[in-house]
Design a protein around this motif. Structure first.
Motif, PDB file in Angstrom:
ATOM      1  N   SER A   5      76.767  24.986 -33.979  1.00 54.50           N
ATOM      2  CA  SER A   5      78.384  24.678 -34.274  1.00 54.50           C
ATOM      3  C   SER A   5      78.185  25.745 -35.958  1.00 54.50           C
ATOM      4  N   TRP A   6      76.934  25.637 -36.356  1.00 51.46           N
ATOM      5  CA  TRP A   6      76.922  26.021 -37.882  1.00 51.46           C
ATOM      6  C   TRP A   6      77.340  27.972 -37.645  1.00 51.46           C
ATOM      7  N   GLY A   7      77.447  28.574 -39.327  1.00 57.25           N
ATOM      8  CA  GLY A   7      77.473  29.570 -39.683  1.00 57.25           C
ATOM      9  C   GLY A   7      79.093  30.122 -38.355  1.00 57.25           C
ATOM     10  N   GLU A   8      78.439  31.687 -38.154  1.00 60.42           N
ATOM     11  CA  GLU A   8      79.617  32.431 -37.658  1.00 60.42           C
ATOM     12  C   GLU A   8      80.198  31.707 -36.148  1.00 60.42           C
ATOM     13  N   THR A  61      84.078  30.078 -32.687  1.00 58.10           N
ATOM     14  CA  THR A  61      84.142  29.421 -31.576  1.00 58.10           C
ATOM     15  C   THR A  61      85.209  27.938 -31.618  1.00 58.10           C
ATOM     16  N   TYR A  62      84.354  27.301 -32.105  1.00 58.06           N
ATOM     17  CA  TYR A  62      84.341  25.708 -31.783  1.00 58.06           C
ATOM     18  C   TYR A  62      86.039  25.711 -32.542  1.00 58.06           C
ATOM     19  N   VAL A  63      87.102  26.761 -33.551  1.00 53.38           N
ATOM     20  CA  VAL A  63      87.724  26.645 -33.348  1.00 53.38           C
ATOM     21  C   VAL A  63      88.934  26.813 -33.007  1.00 53.38           C
ATOM     22  N   THR A  64      88.807  27.797 -31.975  1.00 55.86           N
ATOM     23  CA  THR A  64      89.012  28.475 -30.655  1.00 55.86           C
ATOM     24  C   THR A  64      89.280  27.833 -29.988  1.00 55.86           C
ATOM     25  N   ASN A  65      87.861  26.874 -29.015  1.00 59.63           N
ATOM     26  CA  ASN A  65      88.487  26.182 -28.118  1.00 59.63           C
ATOM     27  C   ASN A  65      88.692  24.911 -27.937  1.00 59.63           C
ATOM     28  N   ASN A  66      88.123  24.316 -29.378  1.00 54.70           N
ATOM     29  CA  ASN A  66      88.212  22.901 -29.697  1.00 54.70           C
ATOM     30  C   ASN A  66      89.628  22.646 -29.753  1.00 54.70           C
ATOM     31  N   ILE A  67      89.943  23.258 -31.026  1.00 54.00           N
ATOM     32  CA  ILE A  67      90.829  23.264 -32.056  1.00 54.00           C
ATOM     33  C   ILE A  67      91.988  23.430 -31.588  1.00 54.00           C
ATOM     34  N   GLU A  68      91.606  25.025 -31.478  1.00 45.27           N
ATOM     35  CA  GLU A  68      93.071  25.555 -31.188  1.00 45.27           C
ATOM     36  C   GLU A  68      93.452  25.665 -29.334  1.00 45.27           C
ATOM     37  N   SER A 116      78.500  17.573 -38.570  1.00 47.76           N
ATOM     38  CA  SER A 116      78.207  18.811 -38.326  1.00 47.76           C
ATOM     39  C   SER A 116      79.806  19.283 -37.722  1.00 47.76           C
ATOM     40  N   PRO A 117      79.397  20.663 -37.635  1.00 52.28           N
ATOM     41  CA  PRO A 117      80.979  21.640 -37.875  1.00 52.28           C
ATOM     42  C   PRO A 117      81.828  20.675 -35.952  1.00 52.28           C
ATOM     43  N   TYR A 118      80.534  20.722 -35.352  1.00 51.51           N
ATOM     44  CA  TYR A 118      81.070  20.622 -33.929  1.00 51.51           C
ATOM     45  C   TYR A 118      81.670  19.143 -33.577  1.00 51.51           C
ATOM     46  N   GLY A 119      81.601  17.821 -34.794  1.00 49.70           N
ATOM     47  CA  GLY A 119      82.330  16.316 -34.671  1.00 49.70           C
ATOM     48  C   GLY A 119      83.456  17.321 -35.480  1.00 49.70           C
ATOM     49  N   VAL A 120      82.957  17.599 -36.584  1.00 52.54           N
ATOM     50  CA  VAL A 120      85.121  18.283 -37.038  1.00 52.54           C
ATOM     51  C   VAL A 120      85.921  18.604 -36.023  1.00 52.54           C
ATOM     52  N   SER A 121      85.243  19.244 -35.272  1.00 54.83           N
ATOM     53  CA  SER A 121      86.127  19.934 -34.299  1.00 54.83           C
ATOM     54  C   SER A 121      86.850  19.290 -33.549  1.00 54.83           C
ATOM     55  N   LYS A 122      85.737  17.919 -32.951  1.00 53.53           N
ATOM     56  CA  LYS A 122      86.273  17.155 -31.608  1.00 53.53           C
ATOM     57  C   LYS A 122      86.945  16.264 -32.669  1.00 53.53           C
ATOM     58  N   LEU A 123      86.875  15.841 -33.959  1.00 50.95           N
ATOM     59  CA  LEU A 123      87.802  14.997 -34.421  1.00 50.95           C
ATOM     60  C   LEU A 123      89.174  15.861 -35.221  1.00 50.95           C
ATOM     61  N   ARG A 144      53.640  17.369 -25.825  1.00 51.07           N
ATOM     62  CA  ARG A 144      54.487  16.945 -26.725  1.00 51.07           C
ATOM     63  C   ARG A 144      54.335  18.053 -28.276  1.00 51.07           C
ATOM     64  N   GLN A 145      55.327  18.661 -28.707  1.00 45.43           N
ATOM     65  CA  GLN A 145      55.309  19.543 -30.179  1.00 45.43           C
ATOM     66  C   GLN A 145      56.626  18.925 -30.198  1.00 45.43           C
ATOM     67  N   PHE A 146      55.941  18.427 -31.842  1.00 52.94           N
ATOM     68  CA  PHE A 146      57.161  17.579 -33.117  1.00 52.94           C
ATOM     69  C   PHE A 146      57.739  19.537 -33.709  1.00 52.94           C
ATOM     70  N   MET A 147      58.967  18.846 -34.519  1.00 55.58           N
ATOM     71  CA  MET A 147      59.397  20.215 -34.891  1.00 55.58           C
ATOM     72  C   MET A 147      60.174  19.179 -36.133  1.00 55.58           C
ATOM     73  N   GLY A 148      60.870  20.154 -36.921  1.00 44.86           N
ATOM     74  CA  GLY A 148      61.585  19.879 -37.681  1.00 44.86           C
ATOM     75  C   GLY A 148      62.897  18.990 -37.320  1.00 44.86           C
ATOM     76  N   LYS A 149      63.446  17.909 -38.217  1.00 47.47           N
ATOM     77  CA  LYS A 149      64.474  16.881 -37.878  1.00 47.47           C
ATOM     78  C   LYS A 149      65.666  18.416 -37.865  1.00 47.47           C
ATOM     79  N   ALA A 150      66.717  18.351 -37.265  1.00 46.04           N
ATOM     80  CA  ALA A 150      67.899  18.901 -36.219  1.00 46.04           C
ATOM     81  C   ALA A 150      68.766  18.249 -37.465  1.00 46.04           C
ATOM     82  N   THR A 151      69.597  19.751 -37.712  1.00 44.75           N
ATOM     83  CA  THR A 151      70.504  19.238 -39.179  1.00 44.75           C
ATOM     84  C   THR A 151      72.031  18.868 -37.906  1.00 44.75           C
ATOM     85  N   GLY A 152      72.332  18.263 -39.022  1.00 47.06           N
ATOM     86  CA  GLY A 152      74.451  17.466 -38.090  1.00 47.06           C
ATOM     87  C   GLY A 152      73.746  16.711 -37.114  1.00 47.06           C
TER      88      GLY A 152
END
Length: 317
Positions: A92-95, A99-106, A149-156, A268-276
């Motif tokens: 849900s980040w960046g450009e 899509t989230y604005v269109t499908n979750n808000i509008e 996250s932007p996703y959480g913002v769109s649902k709120l 297991r393959q440990f990776m960086g923490k997910a943003t948001g």
């Protein structure tokens, strides 16, 4: 009762339609645009509909919420379940936020506008635990919302639109906040689906962070029982209700269960923490228990076993 389900071809939506049709007094209209940008491929969503399309009390409309003619759809509809939307925290980040604005808000605003013109009995909005943000303990519906996250913002924002239309024009809104729903037909971008597929392909499981983050996991059929109950429940208009699961566990706990179910150790393959994403989620479901008679029944091990079996039997995977 005539019921409209948006997002009917999706993970939760398809299960909900099947559950609603178990009541012989229900007629279900399923609407889904099958938008290409969804994390669930179009052929998967078409597969989700395969049994519904054969049912004589189910009508399928492949339409975009932004273009639908509500004068053709909403007359005689008693209940609207609004499950359609663009899911996913990480994408849900960046450009992509457009899509989230269109499908979750509008799209939500336009559906509410349509519902304001017809005497529907309930408008049930599918929201998410992502609206809460980072919380350390069990969270109830009065907690301060602070999405990460932007996703959480769109649902709120969708929730706030529901409240605006409820207050000003009387749309009979009920908000349900889902906590990490899993099970058969789970979206391909969700953790358990990805974990199981990696195991089947003999690939290590990617783990964001240290794996000690916990989630309140909700089996899809438990979730659907709660959603269905809103059609019959009294005195719930205007309420916001958490829908959580029977069992809370860490990512590493879940991988241990998968090792038991598959009968071998999993790399297991440990990776960086997910943003948001919050480190922990934990639902207080006491309101759902009182208002909806909700009691989640499926434990995590059983639910994981069901999801594994579903993926084994799915022909497109």
């Amino acid at each position: 009762m005539k019921i409209l389900v948006t997002g009917a071809a999706g993970f939760i939506g398809s299960h909900l339609c099947e559950r609603l049709l178990q009541d012989p007094t229900h007629e279900v209209v399923g609407l889904d645009a099958l938008i290409a940008k969804s994390p669930t491929p179009v052929n998967v969503r078409e597969y989700n509909l395969r049994h519904l399309l054969l049912h004589n009390r189910f009508t399928y409309l492949q339409q975009d919420l932004l273009e639908a003619n509500w004068d053709d759809i909403l007359p005689q509809v008693d209940v609207v379940y609004h499950l359609a939307g663009m899911p996913g925290v990480r994408s849900s980040w960046g450009e992509e936020f457009k899509t989230y604005v269109t499908n979750n808000i509008e799209a939500t605003q336009r559906l509410l506008e349509g519902c304001s013109k017809y005497p529907i009995k309930k408008f049930v909005y599918a929201s998410t635990s992502s609206v809460y943000g980072e919380k350390t303990n069990q969270v109830n519906e009065d907690a301060i919302t602070a999405p990460l996250s932007p996703y959480g913002v769109s649902k709120l924002t969708g929730e706030q639109l529901c409240k605006v239309y409820a207050h000003n024009v009387g749309v009979p809104v009920v908000v349900l906040r889902f906590f990490t729903v899993y099970g058969p037909r789970q979206r391909p971008d969700m953790a358990f689906h990805r974990f199981i597929q990696h195991i089947r392909q003999n690939k290590p499981i990617p783990i964001h962070g240290d794996g000690l983050q916990t989630r309140d996991f909700t089996y899809v059929k438990d979730c659907v029982e709660a959603i269905t109950a809103t059609a019959y429940a009294e005195n719930i208009i205007g309420e916001t209700i958490n829908i959580g699961g029977k069992e809370r566990a860490s990512v590493l706990d879940c991988i241990a269960m998968l090792e038991e179910l598959f009968g071998h150790r999993i790399d297991r393959q440990f990776m960086g923490k997910a943003t948001g994403e919050p480190r922990h989620t934990w639902a207080d479901i006491s309101k759902a228990q009182v208002l909806l008679g909700y009691e989640p029944k499926i434990d995590l091990r059983t639910g994981l076993r069901d999801e594994i079996e579903d993926l084994r039997q799915t022909p497109y995977l």
